[in-house]
Scaffold this active site. Structure first.
Site, mmCIF file in Angstrom:
data_model
loop_
_atom_site.group_PDB
_atom_site.id
_atom_site.type_symbol
_atom_site.label_atom_id
_atom_site.label_comp_id
_atom_site.label_asym_id
_atom_site.label_seq_id
_atom_site.Cartn_x
_atom_site.Cartn_y
_atom_site.Cartn_z
ATOM 1 N N GLU A 50 0.844 -1.202 0.000
ATOM 2 C CA GLU A 50 0.000 0.000 0.000
ATOM 3 C C GLU A 50 0.882 1.257 0.000
ATOM 4 O O GLU A 50 0.597 2.240 -0.691
ATOM 5 C CB GLU A 50 -0.876 0.046 1.261
ATOM 6 N N GLU A 278 14.457 -31.329 -0.615
ATOM 7 C CA GLU A 278 14.984 -32.059 -1.793
ATOM 8 C C GLU A 278 15.940 -33.095 -1.252
ATOM 9 O O GLU A 278 17.151 -32.895 -1.254
ATOM 10 C CB GLU A 278 15.788 -31.096 -2.678
ATOM 11 N N GLY A 280 16.815 -37.445 -0.012
ATOM 12 C CA GLY A 280 16.675 -38.853 -0.358
ATOM 13 C C GLY A 280 15.496 -39.459 0.389
ATOM 14 O O GLY A 280 14.796 -38.762 1.137
#
Ligand SMILES: NC(=O)c1ccc[n+]([C@@H]2O[C@H](COP(=O)([O-])OP(=O)(O)OC[C@H]3O[C@@H](n4cnc5c(N)ncnc54)[C@H](OP(=O)(O)O)[C@@H]3O)[C@@H](O)[C@H]2O)c1
Length: 347
Positions: A50, A278, A280
Protein backbone atom coordinates in the site's frame (compact mmCIF):
# COMPACT_ATOMS: atom_id res chain seq x y z
CA UNK A 1 -15.48 -8.55 -10.15
CA UNK A 2 -12.87 -5.86 -10.58
CA UNK A 3 -9.91 -5.85 -12.91
CA UNK A 4 -8.05 -3.65 -10.41
CA UNK A 5 -8.42 -6.13 -7.59
CA UNK A 6 -7.19 -8.83 -9.99
CA UNK A 7 -4.14 -6.67 -10.80
CA UNK A 8 -3.39 -6.30 -7.08
CA UNK A 9 -3.60 -10.10 -6.66
CA UNK A 10 -1.35 -10.62 -9.70
CA UNK A 11 1.23 -8.27 -8.13
CA UNK A 12 1.05 -10.29 -4.91
CA UNK A 13 1.60 -13.52 -6.86
CA UNK A 14 4.66 -12.03 -8.55
CA UNK A 15 6.42 -11.56 -5.20
CA UNK A 16 5.16 -14.82 -3.71
CA UNK A 17 8.16 -16.68 -2.30
CA UNK A 18 10.41 -13.68 -1.71
CA UNK A 19 8.82 -12.06 1.34
CA UNK A 20 10.14 -14.49 3.98
CA UNK A 21 7.96 -14.42 7.09
CA UNK A 22 5.73 -11.67 5.62
CA UNK A 23 2.83 -12.24 3.24
CA UNK A 24 3.11 -11.38 -0.47
CA UNK A 25 0.84 -8.36 -1.05
CA UNK A 26 -0.05 -6.26 -4.09
CA UNK A 27 -1.85 -2.90 -4.25
CA UNK A 28 -3.25 -0.70 -7.02
CA UNK A 29 -4.46 2.92 -6.57
CA UNK A 30 -7.09 4.11 -9.03
CA UNK A 31 -8.52 7.61 -9.44
CA UNK A 32 -11.19 8.56 -12.01
CA UNK A 33 -10.59 5.39 -13.98
CA UNK A 34 -6.80 5.78 -14.17
CA UNK A 35 -4.17 3.74 -12.36
CA UNK A 36 -2.08 6.27 -10.43
CA UNK A 37 -0.03 3.94 -8.25
CA UNK A 38 1.13 0.31 -8.11
CA UNK A 39 2.98 -1.52 -5.39
CA UNK A 40 4.08 -4.85 -4.03
CA UNK A 41 5.73 -5.81 -0.76
CA UNK A 42 9.16 -6.94 -1.93
CA UNK A 43 10.74 -8.33 1.22
CA UNK A 44 10.42 -8.34 4.99
CA UNK A 45 11.45 -4.96 6.34
CA UNK A 46 10.68 -3.17 3.05
CA UNK A 47 7.71 -0.86 2.47
CA UNK A 48 4.32 -2.56 2.40
CA UNK A 49 2.48 -2.75 -0.95
CA UNK A 50 0.00 0.00 0.00
CA UNK A 51 2.85 2.35 0.92
CA UNK A 52 4.69 1.65 -2.35
CA UNK A 53 1.53 2.33 -4.37
CA UNK A 54 0.62 5.51 -2.42
CA UNK A 55 4.18 6.85 -2.62
CA UNK A 56 3.95 6.44 -6.40
CA UNK A 57 0.50 8.04 -6.59
CA UNK A 58 1.37 11.02 -4.33
CA UNK A 59 -1.39 13.69 -4.56
CA UNK A 60 -3.14 11.80 -7.35
CA UNK A 61 -4.38 9.32 -4.73
CA UNK A 62 -6.71 11.93 -3.12
CA UNK A 63 -10.33 10.87 -3.55
CA UNK A 64 -9.32 7.59 -5.20
CA UNK A 65 -9.67 3.90 -4.37
CA UNK A 66 -6.98 1.48 -3.31
CA UNK A 67 -7.33 -2.20 -4.24
CA UNK A 68 -5.28 -4.55 -2.06
CA UNK A 69 -4.87 -8.33 -2.13
CA UNK A 70 -4.86 -8.44 1.71
CA UNK A 71 -6.54 -6.37 4.42
CA UNK A 72 -4.30 -3.37 5.31
CA UNK A 73 -2.45 -3.60 8.62
CA UNK A 74 -3.21 -1.48 11.68
CA UNK A 75 -0.15 -2.29 13.76
CA UNK A 76 3.39 -0.99 14.13
CA UNK A 77 5.69 -3.79 12.99
CA UNK A 78 8.96 -3.11 11.19
CA UNK A 79 6.95 -0.38 9.34
CA UNK A 80 4.08 1.92 10.48
CA UNK A 81 0.41 0.90 9.99
CA UNK A 82 -0.83 1.04 6.39
CA UNK A 83 -4.25 2.37 7.45
CA UNK A 84 -2.50 5.57 8.63
CA UNK A 85 -0.94 6.04 5.20
CA UNK A 86 -4.32 5.45 3.51
CA UNK A 87 -5.95 8.08 5.77
CA UNK A 88 -3.08 10.58 5.18
CA UNK A 89 -3.53 10.29 1.40
CA UNK A 90 -7.25 11.13 1.58
CA UNK A 91 -8.53 8.03 -0.21
CA UNK A 92 -12.27 7.59 -0.62
CA UNK A 93 -12.43 3.81 -0.69
CA UNK A 94 -10.49 0.67 0.19
CA UNK A 95 -11.20 -2.69 -1.45
CA UNK A 96 -9.40 -5.83 -0.26
CA UNK A 97 -9.68 -9.53 -1.12
CA UNK A 98 -8.68 -11.41 2.04
CA UNK A 99 -9.00 -10.70 5.77
CA UNK A 100 -5.74 -11.13 7.68
CA UNK A 101 -6.69 -13.67 10.34
CA UNK A 102 -3.26 -13.44 12.00
CA UNK A 103 -3.59 -9.79 13.05
CA UNK A 104 -6.06 -7.82 15.22
CA UNK A 105 -8.68 -6.74 12.72
CA UNK A 106 -10.04 -3.30 13.49
CA UNK A 107 -8.82 -1.66 10.29
CA UNK A 108 -12.33 -1.36 8.81
CA UNK A 109 -13.58 0.65 11.81
CA UNK A 110 -10.52 2.92 11.85
CA UNK A 111 -10.93 3.68 8.15
CA UNK A 112 -14.72 4.11 8.45
CA UNK A 113 -14.24 6.55 11.33
CA UNK A 114 -12.21 8.72 8.91
CA UNK A 115 -15.01 8.63 6.33
CA UNK A 116 -13.33 6.00 4.13
CA UNK A 117 -15.60 3.33 2.66
CA UNK A 118 -14.25 -0.21 3.05
CA UNK A 119 -15.28 -3.19 0.95
CA UNK A 120 -14.15 -6.75 1.69
CA UNK A 121 -14.49 -8.53 -1.66
CA UNK A 122 -13.63 -12.25 -1.16
CA UNK A 123 -11.60 -13.80 -3.95
CA UNK A 124 -10.82 -17.53 -4.30
CA UNK A 125 -7.36 -17.14 -5.85
CA UNK A 126 -6.27 -14.67 -3.18
CA UNK A 127 -7.61 -16.95 -0.45
CA UNK A 128 -5.54 -19.83 -1.86
CA UNK A 129 -2.49 -17.54 -1.93
CA UNK A 130 -2.69 -16.82 1.82
CA UNK A 131 -4.08 -20.10 3.19
CA UNK A 132 -0.72 -21.74 3.89
CA UNK A 133 0.83 -18.45 4.99
CA UNK A 134 -1.79 -18.03 7.75
CA UNK A 135 -1.31 -21.62 8.99
CA UNK A 136 2.49 -21.26 8.98
CA UNK A 137 2.34 -17.96 10.85
CA UNK A 138 -0.08 -19.28 13.49
CA UNK A 139 2.04 -22.39 14.06
CA UNK A 140 5.37 -20.51 13.66
CA UNK A 141 6.76 -23.09 11.21
CA UNK A 142 7.69 -22.59 7.52
CA UNK A 143 5.47 -23.57 4.61
CA UNK A 144 6.95 -26.85 3.40
CA UNK A 145 7.16 -28.17 -0.17
CA UNK A 146 8.56 -31.68 -0.68
CA UNK A 147 10.01 -32.36 -4.13
CA UNK A 148 10.68 -35.83 -5.50
CA UNK A 149 12.11 -36.90 -8.86
CA UNK A 150 11.50 -40.58 -9.47
CA UNK A 151 10.73 -43.42 -11.84
CA UNK A 152 7.23 -44.78 -12.42
CA UNK A 153 7.88 -47.29 -9.63
CA UNK A 154 8.68 -44.45 -7.20
CA UNK A 155 12.44 -44.97 -7.04
CA UNK A 156 14.64 -41.90 -6.37
CA UNK A 157 17.76 -43.92 -7.18
CA UNK A 158 18.69 -47.46 -8.21
CA UNK A 159 19.59 -50.00 -5.55
CA UNK A 160 23.22 -49.05 -6.27
CA UNK A 161 22.44 -45.39 -5.45
CA UNK A 162 22.60 -44.11 -9.04
CA UNK A 163 20.22 -41.17 -9.51
CA UNK A 164 21.80 -38.92 -12.18
CA UNK A 165 19.64 -38.49 -14.09
CA UNK A 166 16.28 -40.14 -13.67
CA UNK A 167 14.29 -37.14 -14.91
CA UNK A 168 15.01 -34.84 -17.86
CA UNK A 169 16.52 -31.36 -18.39
CA UNK A 170 13.13 -29.61 -18.33
CA UNK A 171 12.58 -30.97 -14.83
CA UNK A 172 15.97 -29.60 -13.81
CA UNK A 173 14.96 -26.13 -15.05
CA UNK A 174 11.64 -26.37 -13.21
CA UNK A 175 13.45 -27.31 -9.99
CA UNK A 176 15.68 -24.23 -10.35
CA UNK A 177 12.48 -22.14 -10.33
CA UNK A 178 11.25 -23.97 -7.24
CA UNK A 179 14.51 -23.20 -5.44
CA UNK A 180 14.17 -19.55 -6.38
CA UNK A 181 10.70 -19.47 -4.78
CA UNK A 182 11.87 -20.87 -1.44
CA UNK A 183 14.00 -19.30 1.30
CA UNK A 184 15.85 -22.54 1.99
CA UNK A 185 16.45 -26.03 0.56
CA UNK A 186 16.76 -28.92 3.00
CA UNK A 187 18.47 -32.24 2.40
CA UNK A 188 19.93 -35.16 4.34
CA UNK A 189 23.52 -36.26 4.69
CA UNK A 190 22.80 -39.33 2.53
CA UNK A 191 22.10 -37.09 -0.47
CA UNK A 192 24.98 -34.78 0.32
CA UNK A 193 27.39 -37.71 0.11
CA UNK A 194 25.79 -39.56 -2.79
CA UNK A 195 25.13 -36.60 -5.11
CA UNK A 196 27.59 -33.91 -3.96
CA UNK A 197 24.88 -31.30 -4.80
CA UNK A 198 25.09 -27.48 -4.87
CA UNK A 199 21.38 -26.61 -4.59
CA UNK A 200 21.84 -23.33 -6.42
CA UNK A 201 19.39 -21.56 -8.74
CA UNK A 202 20.88 -21.42 -12.20
CA UNK A 203 18.25 -19.16 -13.79
CA UNK A 204 18.38 -15.52 -14.81
CA UNK A 205 18.16 -13.32 -11.67
CA UNK A 206 17.77 -16.51 -9.63
CA UNK A 207 18.03 -16.23 -5.86
CA UNK A 208 20.11 -18.95 -4.21
CA UNK A 209 18.35 -20.46 -1.21
CA UNK A 210 20.00 -21.11 2.15
CA UNK A 211 21.15 -24.75 2.24
CA UNK A 212 20.02 -26.83 5.22
CA UNK A 213 21.65 -30.19 5.89
CA UNK A 214 20.38 -32.79 8.35
CA UNK A 215 22.93 -35.08 9.93
CA UNK A 216 22.13 -36.51 13.35
CA UNK A 217 25.54 -38.17 13.50
CA UNK A 218 27.37 -35.00 12.43
CA UNK A 219 29.79 -37.09 10.33
CA UNK A 220 30.15 -34.49 7.58
CA UNK A 221 32.73 -34.46 4.81
CA UNK A 222 33.63 -30.77 4.46
CA UNK A 223 35.58 -31.44 1.24
CA UNK A 224 32.32 -31.70 -0.71
CA UNK A 225 31.55 -29.08 -3.39
CA UNK A 226 28.86 -27.24 -1.40
CA UNK A 227 31.38 -26.25 1.28
CA UNK A 228 33.99 -25.15 -1.24
CA UNK A 229 31.60 -22.72 -2.98
CA UNK A 230 29.28 -21.49 -0.23
CA UNK A 231 27.40 -18.90 -2.34
CA UNK A 232 24.68 -18.78 0.32
CA UNK A 233 24.68 -19.83 3.94
CA UNK A 234 24.75 -23.49 4.92
CA UNK A 235 23.09 -24.56 8.17
CA UNK A 236 23.76 -28.04 9.54
CA UNK A 237 21.30 -29.54 12.03
CA UNK A 238 22.86 -32.25 14.17
CA UNK A 239 22.61 -34.00 17.52
CA UNK A 240 26.41 -34.15 17.70
CA UNK A 241 27.63 -31.44 20.10
CA UNK A 242 31.20 -31.92 18.94
CA UNK A 243 30.60 -30.94 15.32
CA UNK A 244 32.31 -27.65 14.45
CA UNK A 245 33.09 -25.88 11.21
CA UNK A 246 35.44 -22.98 10.56
CA UNK A 247 34.17 -22.49 7.01
CA UNK A 248 32.75 -19.07 6.26
CA UNK A 249 28.94 -19.15 5.89
CA UNK A 250 28.63 -22.59 7.53
CA UNK A 251 26.71 -22.71 10.82
CA UNK A 252 26.30 -25.81 12.96
CA UNK A 253 23.05 -25.97 14.95
CA UNK A 254 23.14 -28.69 17.57
CA UNK A 255 19.74 -29.75 18.94
CA UNK A 256 19.19 -32.36 21.64
CA UNK A 257 16.36 -33.80 19.52
CA UNK A 258 16.47 -33.30 15.74
CA UNK A 259 12.75 -33.96 15.28
CA UNK A 260 11.14 -32.44 12.19
CA UNK A 261 9.04 -30.19 14.45
CA UNK A 262 12.08 -28.86 16.36
CA UNK A 263 14.00 -28.22 13.14
CA UNK A 264 11.05 -26.42 11.52
CA UNK A 265 10.42 -24.23 14.57
CA UNK A 266 14.08 -23.24 14.64
CA UNK A 267 14.09 -22.49 10.90
CA UNK A 268 11.04 -20.23 11.25
CA UNK A 269 12.68 -18.39 14.12
CA UNK A 270 15.66 -17.80 11.82
CA UNK A 271 13.40 -16.20 9.19
CA UNK A 272 12.64 -19.13 6.87
CA UNK A 273 9.06 -18.73 5.65
CA UNK A 274 9.25 -21.28 2.83
CA UNK A 275 11.22 -24.49 2.82
CA UNK A 276 11.85 -26.86 -0.07
CA UNK A 277 12.76 -30.44 0.86
CA UNK A 278 14.98 -32.06 -1.79
CA UNK A 279 16.25 -35.12 -0.03
CA UNK A 280 16.68 -38.85 -0.36
CA UNK A 281 14.08 -41.39 0.77
CA UNK A 282 14.98 -41.28 4.48
CA UNK A 283 14.33 -37.57 5.00
CA UNK A 284 11.58 -37.42 2.34
CA UNK A 285 9.68 -40.20 4.14
CA UNK A 286 10.06 -38.43 7.49
CA UNK A 287 8.42 -35.30 6.06
CA UNK A 288 5.71 -37.22 4.22
CA UNK A 289 4.73 -38.96 7.45
CA UNK A 290 4.70 -35.70 9.41
CA UNK A 291 1.92 -33.15 9.61
CA UNK A 292 4.28 -30.48 8.37
CA UNK A 293 3.90 -30.58 4.62
CA UNK A 294 1.81 -28.25 2.51
CA UNK A 295 2.74 -29.32 -0.99
CA UNK A 296 4.21 -32.44 -2.59
CA UNK A 297 5.65 -32.11 -6.09
CA UNK A 298 6.53 -35.34 -7.89
CA UNK A 299 8.34 -35.44 -11.23
CA UNK A 300 7.81 -38.85 -12.85
CA UNK A 301 10.12 -40.15 -15.57
CA UNK A 302 8.62 -42.85 -17.83
CA UNK A 303 11.08 -45.49 -16.58
CA UNK A 304 10.89 -48.57 -14.38
CA UNK A 305 13.98 -48.97 -12.19
CA UNK A 306 13.00 -52.09 -10.26
CA UNK A 307 15.28 -53.84 -7.76
CA UNK A 308 14.27 -53.97 -4.10
CA UNK A 309 12.25 -51.37 -2.17
CA UNK A 310 15.50 -49.51 -1.51
CA UNK A 311 15.43 -45.81 -2.49
CA UNK A 312 11.64 -45.90 -2.87
CA UNK A 313 10.70 -42.29 -2.04
CA UNK A 314 8.19 -43.29 0.63
CA UNK A 315 8.85 -46.04 3.14
CA UNK A 316 7.71 -46.56 6.70
CA UNK A 317 8.64 -48.92 9.52
CA UNK A 318 5.05 -49.81 10.23
CA UNK A 319 2.22 -50.58 7.86
CA UNK A 320 -1.06 -48.87 8.66
CA UNK A 321 -4.55 -49.56 7.41
CA UNK A 322 -5.55 -47.94 4.14
CA UNK A 323 -7.93 -45.57 5.93
CA UNK A 324 -4.97 -44.15 7.88
CA UNK A 325 -2.41 -43.63 5.09
CA UNK A 326 -1.46 -40.01 4.20
CA UNK A 327 -3.88 -38.73 1.57
CA UNK A 328 -3.34 -36.02 -1.03
CA UNK A 329 -5.36 -34.21 -3.62
CA UNK A 330 -3.99 -33.42 -7.07
CA UNK A 331 -4.07 -29.67 -7.69
CA UNK A 332 -2.20 -29.60 -10.97
CA UNK A 333 -0.47 -31.80 -13.52
CA UNK A 334 1.85 -30.87 -16.34
CA UNK A 335 3.94 -32.54 -19.01
CA UNK A 336 7.59 -31.46 -19.10
CA UNK A 337 8.48 -33.07 -22.40
CA UNK A 338 8.22 -36.78 -21.55
CA UNK A 339 8.17 -36.29 -17.77
CA UNK A 340 5.04 -35.69 -15.69
CA UNK A 341 4.84 -33.07 -12.97
CA UNK A 342 2.22 -33.70 -10.30
CA UNK A 343 1.41 -31.02 -7.73
CA UNK A 344 -0.38 -32.36 -4.68
CA UNK A 345 -1.64 -31.00 -1.39
CA UNK A 346 -1.88 -32.98 1.80
CA UNK A 347 -5.52 -33.52 2.84
N1 LIG B 1 15.70 -38.43 -7.24
C1 LIG B 1 15.66 -37.57 -6.23
O1 LIG B 1 14.76 -36.72 -6.15
C2 LIG B 1 16.71 -37.66 -5.16
C3 LIG B 1 16.89 -36.55 -4.31
C4 LIG B 1 17.81 -36.66 -3.29
C5 LIG B 1 18.52 -37.84 -3.13
N2 LIG B 1 18.36 -38.89 -3.98
C6 LIG B 1 19.10 -40.15 -3.78
O2 LIG B 1 18.80 -40.65 -2.49
C7 LIG B 1 19.88 -41.46 -2.04
C8 LIG B 1 20.23 -41.06 -0.61
O3 LIG B 1 19.17 -41.46 0.24
P1 LIG B 1 19.18 -41.23 1.80
O4 LIG B 1 17.87 -41.71 2.31
O5 LIG B 1 20.42 -41.79 2.38
O6 LIG B 1 19.35 -39.65 1.89
P2 LIG B 1 18.74 -38.51 2.80
O7 LIG B 1 17.38 -38.84 3.22
O8 LIG B 1 18.93 -37.26 2.03
O9 LIG B 1 19.73 -38.48 4.06
C9 LIG B 1 19.63 -39.40 5.12
C10 LIG B 1 20.46 -38.89 6.29
O10 LIG B 1 19.88 -37.73 6.82
C11 LIG B 1 20.20 -37.64 8.19
N3 LIG B 1 18.94 -37.52 8.93
C12 LIG B 1 17.81 -38.19 8.74
N4 LIG B 1 16.87 -37.77 9.62
C13 LIG B 1 17.43 -36.80 10.36
C14 LIG B 1 16.97 -36.00 11.41
N5 LIG B 1 15.73 -36.07 11.88
N6 LIG B 1 17.82 -35.12 11.93
C15 LIG B 1 19.09 -35.00 11.48
N7 LIG B 1 19.57 -35.77 10.49
C16 LIG B 1 18.75 -36.65 9.93
C17 LIG B 1 20.93 -38.89 8.58
O11 LIG B 1 22.31 -38.55 8.55
P3 LIG B 1 23.34 -39.13 9.61
O12 LIG B 1 23.50 -40.56 9.24
O13 LIG B 1 24.60 -38.34 9.41
O14 LIG B 1 22.75 -38.95 10.96
C18 LIG B 1 20.56 -39.84 7.45
O15 LIG B 1 21.54 -40.81 7.23
C19 LIG B 1 21.03 -41.21 -2.99
O16 LIG B 1 21.17 -42.31 -3.85
C20 LIG B 1 20.60 -39.99 -3.77
O17 LIG B 1 21.14 -39.97 -5.06
C21 LIG B 1 17.48 -38.81 -4.99
Amino acid sequence: MSQYLNYAIELAKMVDGQTGLNPPVGAVVVNRGRIVGLGAHLKKGDKHAEVQALDMAKDAAKGGTIYISLEPCTHFGSTPPCVNKIIEHGLKKVVYAVKDTTLPSNGDEILNSHGIEVEFRPHNEAEALYKDFFIAKNEAIPQVTVKVSCSLDGKQATDMGESKWITNKSVKQDVFKLRHQHDAVLTGKGTLEADNPQYTTRIEQGRNPIRVILSKSGQINFDLDMFNHPSEQIWIYTENDNLVSNIDRVTVIALTDCSIKNILEDLYEKGIGRLLVEAGPTVTSLFLQSNYINELIIYYAPKLIGGSGRNQFFHTETVVELAEVPQFEVVNSDMLEQNIKLELRKK
